[in-house]
Design a protein around this motif. Structure first.
Motif, PDB file in Angstrom:
ATOM      1  N   SER A  54      63.477  51.032  30.811  1.00 47.83           N
ATOM      2  CA  SER A  54      64.345  51.954  31.738  1.00 47.83           C
ATOM      3  C   SER A  54      62.817  52.600  32.353  1.00 47.83           C
ATOM      4  O   SER A  54      63.171  54.046  31.742  1.00 47.83           O
ATOM      5  CB  SER A  54      65.360  52.043  31.356  1.00 47.83           C
ATOM      6  OG  SER A  54      66.162  53.032  32.763  1.00 47.83           O
ATOM      7  N   TRP A  55      62.667  52.466  33.436  1.00 47.90           N
ATOM      8  CA  TRP A  55      61.458  53.490  34.510  1.00 47.90           C
ATOM      9  C   TRP A  55      62.603  54.784  35.253  1.00 47.90           C
ATOM     10  O   TRP A  55      63.133  54.137  35.793  1.00 47.90           O
ATOM     11  CB  TRP A  55      60.830  52.352  35.384  1.00 47.90           C
ATOM     12  CG  TRP A  55      59.688  51.575  34.337  1.00 47.90           C
ATOM     13  CD1 TRP A  55      60.090  49.980  34.655  1.00 47.90           C
ATOM     14  CD2 TRP A  55      57.971  51.962  34.173  1.00 47.90           C
ATOM     15  NE1 TRP A  55      58.988  49.915  33.601  1.00 47.90           N
ATOM     16  CE2 TRP A  55      58.029  51.008  33.232  1.00 47.90           C
ATOM     17  CE3 TRP A  55      57.838  53.306  34.301  1.00 47.90           C
ATOM     18  CZ2 TRP A  55      56.758  50.782  32.979  1.00 47.90           C
ATOM     19  CZ3 TRP A  55      56.253  52.542  33.922  1.00 47.90           C
ATOM     20  CH2 TRP A  55      55.634  51.646  33.060  1.00 47.90           C
ATOM     21  N   SER A  56      61.701  55.368  35.433  1.00 48.52           N
ATOM     22  CA  SER A  56      62.051  56.739  36.438  1.00 48.52           C
ATOM     23  C   SER A  56      61.996  56.475  37.799  1.00 48.52           C
ATOM     24  O   SER A  56      63.197  56.898  38.296  1.00 48.52           O
ATOM     25  CB  SER A  56      61.332  58.283  35.975  1.00 48.52           C
ATOM     26  OG  SER A  56      60.173  57.101  36.829  1.00 48.52           O
ATOM     27  N   ASN A  57      62.152  54.929  38.495  1.00 46.54           N
ATOM     28  CA  ASN A  57      62.715  54.541  39.079  1.00 46.54           C
ATOM     29  C   ASN A  57      63.358  53.757  39.573  1.00 46.54           C
ATOM     30  O   ASN A  57      63.722  52.736  40.523  1.00 46.54           O
ATOM     31  CB  ASN A  57      61.014  54.465  40.375  1.00 46.54           C
ATOM     32  CG  ASN A  57      60.831  52.688  39.842  1.00 46.54           C
ATOM     33  OD1 ASN A  57      61.192  52.373  39.001  1.00 46.54           O
ATOM     34  ND2 ASN A  57      59.823  52.086  40.240  1.00 46.54           N
ATOM     35  N   MET A  58      64.328  53.327  37.871  1.00 45.16           N
ATOM     36  CA  MET A  58      65.472  52.313  38.031  1.00 45.16           C
ATOM     37  C   MET A  58      64.895  51.166  37.932  1.00 45.16           C
ATOM     38  O   MET A  58      65.591  50.423  37.245  1.00 45.16           O
ATOM     39  CB  MET A  58      66.020  52.528  39.622  1.00 45.16           C
ATOM     40  CG  MET A  58      66.362  53.925  39.243  1.00 45.16           C
ATOM     41  SD  MET A  58      67.375  55.402  38.102  1.00 45.16           S
ATOM     42  CE  MET A  58      68.550  55.965  38.515  1.00 45.16           C
ATOM     43  N   SER A  59      63.558  50.760  37.896  1.00 43.40           N
ATOM     44  CA  SER A  59      63.295  49.209  37.558  1.00 43.40           C
ATOM     45  C   SER A  59      63.983  48.843  35.657  1.00 43.40           C
ATOM     46  O   SER A  59      63.312  49.842  34.949  1.00 43.40           O
ATOM     47  CB  SER A  59      62.045  48.866  37.385  1.00 43.40           C
ATOM     48  OG  SER A  59      61.410  47.838  36.987  1.00 43.40           O
ATOM     49  N   THR A  60      63.624  47.805  35.273  1.00 45.50           N
ATOM     50  CA  THR A  60      63.869  47.439  34.154  1.00 45.50           C
ATOM     51  C   THR A  60      62.949  46.451  33.357  1.00 45.50           C
ATOM     52  O   THR A  60      63.247  45.185  32.704  1.00 45.50           O
ATOM     53  CB  THR A  60      65.066  46.467  34.311  1.00 45.50           C
ATOM     54  OG1 THR A  60      65.866  45.901  34.815  1.00 45.50           O
ATOM     55  CG2 THR A  60      66.519  47.760  34.242  1.00 45.50           C
TER      56      THR A  60
END
Length: 160
Positions: A54-60
């Protein structure tokens, strides 16, 4: 373990096995410098082997493409449902500036200055026209491509 209650009765507790799973510590790698010019991109990739990302830019996804300045982190979960977050990764996207061509008589110059100039006339590069100024030999639409002070390619307005 032997325990005694308030009446003096002793008992032996059942054995409990406890397993402590380690906290995951993801790392982030990049496919290029963390500072790049506007219009470019950078791929950030988290270390492998985790159940979820789970990235800080909402990508998974395990990897992300970055086109904007910012601080990026990834939080991962391992097979034991333990989670951990990477260190901050600071990305800087440098602006592409637009130069302004001016003329004094037949001498053309561009502002702001830079390096690695290539002047063009009517969309075609002028051989040998690689300086900050150019003395125009004919009329037409002049542009200049060069590298700005921040190391990024620079565009210019057309001077006709």
């Amino acid at each position: 373990m032997v325990v005694t209650d308030t009446n003096g009765c002793e008992g032996i507790s059942a054995t409990a096995n406890v397993t402590v799973h380690p906290v995951p510590y993801p790392t982030v790698s990049s496919d290029g410098p963390l500072e790049f010019c506007e219009g470019g991109s950078l791929e950030l990739t988290a270390s492998q082997g985790f159940s979820s990302y789970s990235w800080s830019n909402m990508s998974t996804d395990e990897s992300i493409d970055v086109t904007q300045s910012g601080t990026y982190t990834v939080t991962v979960t391992n097979q034991y449902l333990c989670y951990g977050t990477s260190n901050d990764v600071e990305v800087s996207v440098l602006p592409v500036t637009t130069g302004t061509i001016s003329s004094t008589g037949d001498t053309l110059s561009v502002n702001p200055p830079g390096s690695n100039y290539q002047w063009s006339l009517n969309g075609l590069p002028i051989p040998g026209a690689v300086n900050e100024t150019y003395v125009a030999e004919s009329s037409g639409a002049y542009t200049v491509e060069y590298v700005g002070d921040n190391g990024c390619p620079t565009e210019s307005y057309i001077l006709e």
